[in-house]
Design an enzyme around this catalytic site. Sequence first.
Site, mmCIF file in Angstrom:
data_model
loop_
_atom_site.group_PDB
_atom_site.id
_atom_site.type_symbol
_atom_site.label_atom_id
_atom_site.label_comp_id
_atom_site.label_asym_id
_atom_site.label_seq_id
_atom_site.Cartn_x
_atom_site.Cartn_y
_atom_site.Cartn_z
ATOM 1 N N ALA A 18 0.863 -1.190 0.000
ATOM 2 C CA ALA A 18 0.000 0.000 0.000
ATOM 3 C C ALA A 18 0.890 1.226 0.000
ATOM 4 O O ALA A 18 2.076 1.133 0.354
ATOM 5 C CB ALA A 18 -0.880 0.023 1.251
ATOM 6 N N TYR A 69 -7.012 7.938 2.549
ATOM 7 C CA TYR A 69 -6.346 6.673 2.885
ATOM 8 C C TYR A 69 -7.308 5.779 3.668
ATOM 9 O O TYR A 69 -7.509 4.601 3.331
ATOM 10 C CB TYR A 69 -5.080 6.982 3.689
ATOM 11 C CG TYR A 69 -4.404 5.794 4.318
ATOM 12 C CD1 TYR A 69 -3.718 4.861 3.548
ATOM 13 C CD2 TYR A 69 -4.418 5.620 5.708
ATOM 14 C CE1 TYR A 69 -3.068 3.775 4.140
ATOM 15 C CE2 TYR A 69 -3.769 4.553 6.308
ATOM 16 C CZ TYR A 69 -3.108 3.632 5.522
ATOM 17 O OH TYR A 69 -2.465 2.569 6.115
ATOM 18 N N ARG A 90 -1.911 20.357 11.476
ATOM 19 C CA ARG A 90 -2.601 19.909 10.263
ATOM 20 C C ARG A 90 -3.878 19.205 10.715
ATOM 21 O O ARG A 90 -4.021 18.840 11.890
ATOM 22 C CB ARG A 90 -1.704 18.973 9.456
ATOM 23 C CG ARG A 90 -1.300 17.757 10.212
ATOM 24 C CD ARG A 90 -0.473 16.778 9.418
ATOM 25 N NE ARG A 90 -0.188 15.642 10.272
ATOM 26 C CZ ARG A 90 0.478 14.556 9.912
ATOM 27 N NH1 ARG A 90 0.949 14.457 8.707
ATOM 28 N NH2 ARG A 90 0.680 13.568 10.745
HETATM 29 N N1 LIG Z 1 2.929 0.947 9.704
HETATM 30 C C1 LIG Z 1 1.789 1.158 10.297
HETATM 31 O O1 LIG Z 1 1.733 1.720 11.385
HETATM 32 C C2 LIG Z 1 0.490 0.698 9.675
HETATM 33 C C3 LIG Z 1 -0.699 0.957 10.355
HETATM 34 C C4 LIG Z 1 -1.891 0.536 9.794
HETATM 35 C C5 LIG Z 1 -1.909 -0.138 8.609
HETATM 36 N N2 LIG Z 1 -0.743 -0.371 7.959
HETATM 37 C C6 LIG Z 1 -0.796 -1.078 6.684
HETATM 38 O O2 LIG Z 1 0.142 -2.156 6.720
HETATM 39 C C7 LIG Z 1 0.681 -2.360 5.419
HETATM 40 C C8 LIG Z 1 2.190 -2.300 5.468
HETATM 41 O O3 LIG Z 1 2.589 -1.013 5.920
HETATM 42 P P1 LIG Z 1 4.102 -0.655 6.200
HETATM 43 O O4 LIG Z 1 4.136 0.269 7.337
HETATM 44 O O5 LIG Z 1 4.887 -1.887 6.239
HETATM 45 O O6 LIG Z 1 4.444 0.195 4.898
HETATM 46 P P2 LIG Z 1 5.738 0.107 3.945
HETATM 47 O O7 LIG Z 1 5.666 1.286 3.046
HETATM 48 O O8 LIG Z 1 6.954 -0.097 4.743
HETATM 49 O O9 LIG Z 1 5.459 -1.178 3.095
HETATM 50 C C9 LIG Z 1 4.566 -1.169 1.994
HETATM 51 C C10 LIG Z 1 5.243 -1.867 0.840
HETATM 52 O O10 LIG Z 1 4.321 -1.900 -0.256
HETATM 53 C C11 LIG Z 1 5.047 -1.677 -1.442
HETATM 54 N N3 LIG Z 1 4.127 -1.153 -2.454
HETATM 55 C C12 LIG Z 1 3.470 0.019 -2.461
HETATM 56 N N4 LIG Z 1 2.719 0.131 -3.563
HETATM 57 C C13 LIG Z 1 2.910 -1.011 -4.265
HETATM 58 C C14 LIG Z 1 2.421 -1.498 -5.496
HETATM 59 N N5 LIG Z 1 1.565 -0.778 -6.247
HETATM 60 N N6 LIG Z 1 2.799 -2.722 -5.916
HETATM 61 C C15 LIG Z 1 3.660 -3.471 -5.173
HETATM 62 N N7 LIG Z 1 4.186 -3.050 -4.013
HETATM 63 C C16 LIG Z 1 3.796 -1.834 -3.555
HETATM 64 C C17 LIG Z 1 6.126 -0.681 -1.071
HETATM 65 O O11 LIG Z 1 7.238 -0.733 -1.959
HETATM 66 C C18 LIG Z 1 6.503 -1.151 0.335
HETATM 67 O O12 LIG Z 1 7.589 -2.057 0.299
HETATM 68 C C19 LIG Z 1 0.044 -1.309 4.524
HETATM 69 O O13 LIG Z 1 -1.093 -1.881 3.912
HETATM 70 C C20 LIG Z 1 -0.403 -0.240 5.489
HETATM 71 O O14 LIG Z 1 -1.483 0.503 4.980
HETATM 72 C C21 LIG Z 1 0.470 0.043 8.451
#
Ligand SMILES: NC(=O)c1ccc[n+]([C@@H]2O[C@H](COP(=O)([O-])OP(=O)(O)OC[C@H]3O[C@@H](n4cnc5c(N)ncnc54)[C@H](O)[C@@H]3O)[C@@H](O)[C@H]2O)c1
Length: 342
Positions: free
Chosen positions: A73, A140, A268
């Site tokens: 994402a 989002y 913000r």
């Molecule tokens: N980190 C948090 O606190 C948190 C909280 C709630 C939800 N989430 C969700 O957990 C998931 C992982 O988050 P994260 O913190 O590890 O983020 P992150 O950005 O570290 O990891 C997301 C990965 O998705 C890849 N990506 C993005 N768009 C892509 C595409 N079109 N095709 C293929 N790969 C793609 C990116 O390269 C990245 O490696 C996400 O869905 C995020 O919305 C995260």
Amino acid sequence: MRAIVTGAAGFIGSHVAERLVSEGHEVLALDDLSGGFESNVPDGAKFHRGSVLDPLDDLFRRFRPETVYHLAAYAAEGLSHHIPVFNFTNNAVGTANVLAAAYRAGAGHFVFTSSIAAYGHPHSDEPFDEATPCVPCDPYGAAKLACEHHVRAVHAYYGRPAFTIFRPHNVFGPRQNIADPYRNVVGIFMARALAGKPMPIFGDGRQTRSFSYIDVVASCIAHAPMAPAARNATINLGGDEPMSVLELANRIAEIFGVPRAVDFLPPRKEVLHAHCRHDLARSVFPAEYERVTPIAEGLLRMADYVRANAVPAPTECPAPIEIADNLPPSWADRLAARSTAA
Ligand SMILES: NC(=O)c1ccc[n+]([C@@H]2O[C@H](COP(=O)([O-])OP(=O)(O)OC[C@H]3O[C@@H](n4cnc5c(N)ncnc54)[C@H](O)[C@@H]3O)[C@@H](O)[C@H]2O)c1
């Protein structure tokens, strides 16, 4: 089990993939590296560089996943107001594409990471529980909620794949991208501490979050297909310990041995206090929740990782700004400098 993990070069996805590999599962990591790093993909997992928006049938049918974990994402919540079309395409259309490929390849379980952003602003002083009405207040969160409904609708119509939807919040730990200026407050503060620069805070810093260390979060996500009560469930995921953003900045300054220095920016529009109940997660994953790492301990572990690893080049917004109104000035300056340089 054969499992595809999207977003496995990112923070949470790499920990989920690592957990699965270490427990003997066969893992295919899919990531376009727009926000992650190939070095995060654990040894033992196959890696395919590609987008979740690509045609995926060949890849998925060849691998025949039993479970698809969909974590890819673009998770910059605040910036999503300014890139609404990119946000919806990458997150919601991407999810529909991955789920359709998972279905056609015969996957039995689909694990999706939604977000606490699906709830929007709190309607009372009570923390969000899974029955709290979802009224997202940014694109989002709206895209995540659309994905949730989509996953449930596909299951209701076709009878599979079974699903587990997680709503994690404010996760931090090793391998989190600390060079993304638009998200990951813990990472941003640590990068500033390393560089000896003040930490930027929107508003007075009294907004509170329950920062959640990665270990329990990754275990619960990885183990969802093995937990009967996680089948077709929607589950909040994270810690219960509230902390203000200002206190977080002070703690990080202390850990890195730098003076407390904050750059207070205009506030913000954001949720002021965002907290969840985790009774359901505790009952579904009792072993995983037995020892939740306290924030203080998690910050020390992440600081050790950050000190031992080079800070990556700054991650930029992967899409042009679509609506510039109300962009926080610090972001507008940064994006303007980037377009001038280009
Ligand atoms: N980190 C948090 O606190 C948190 C909280 C709630 C939800 N989430 C969700 O957990 C998931 C992982 O988050 P994260 O913190 O590890 O983020 P992150 O950005 O570290 O990891 C997301 C990965 O998705 C890849 N990506 C993005 N768009 C892509 C595409 N079109 N095709 C293929 N790969 C793609 C990116 O390269 C990245 O490696 C996400 O869905 C995020 O919305 C995260």
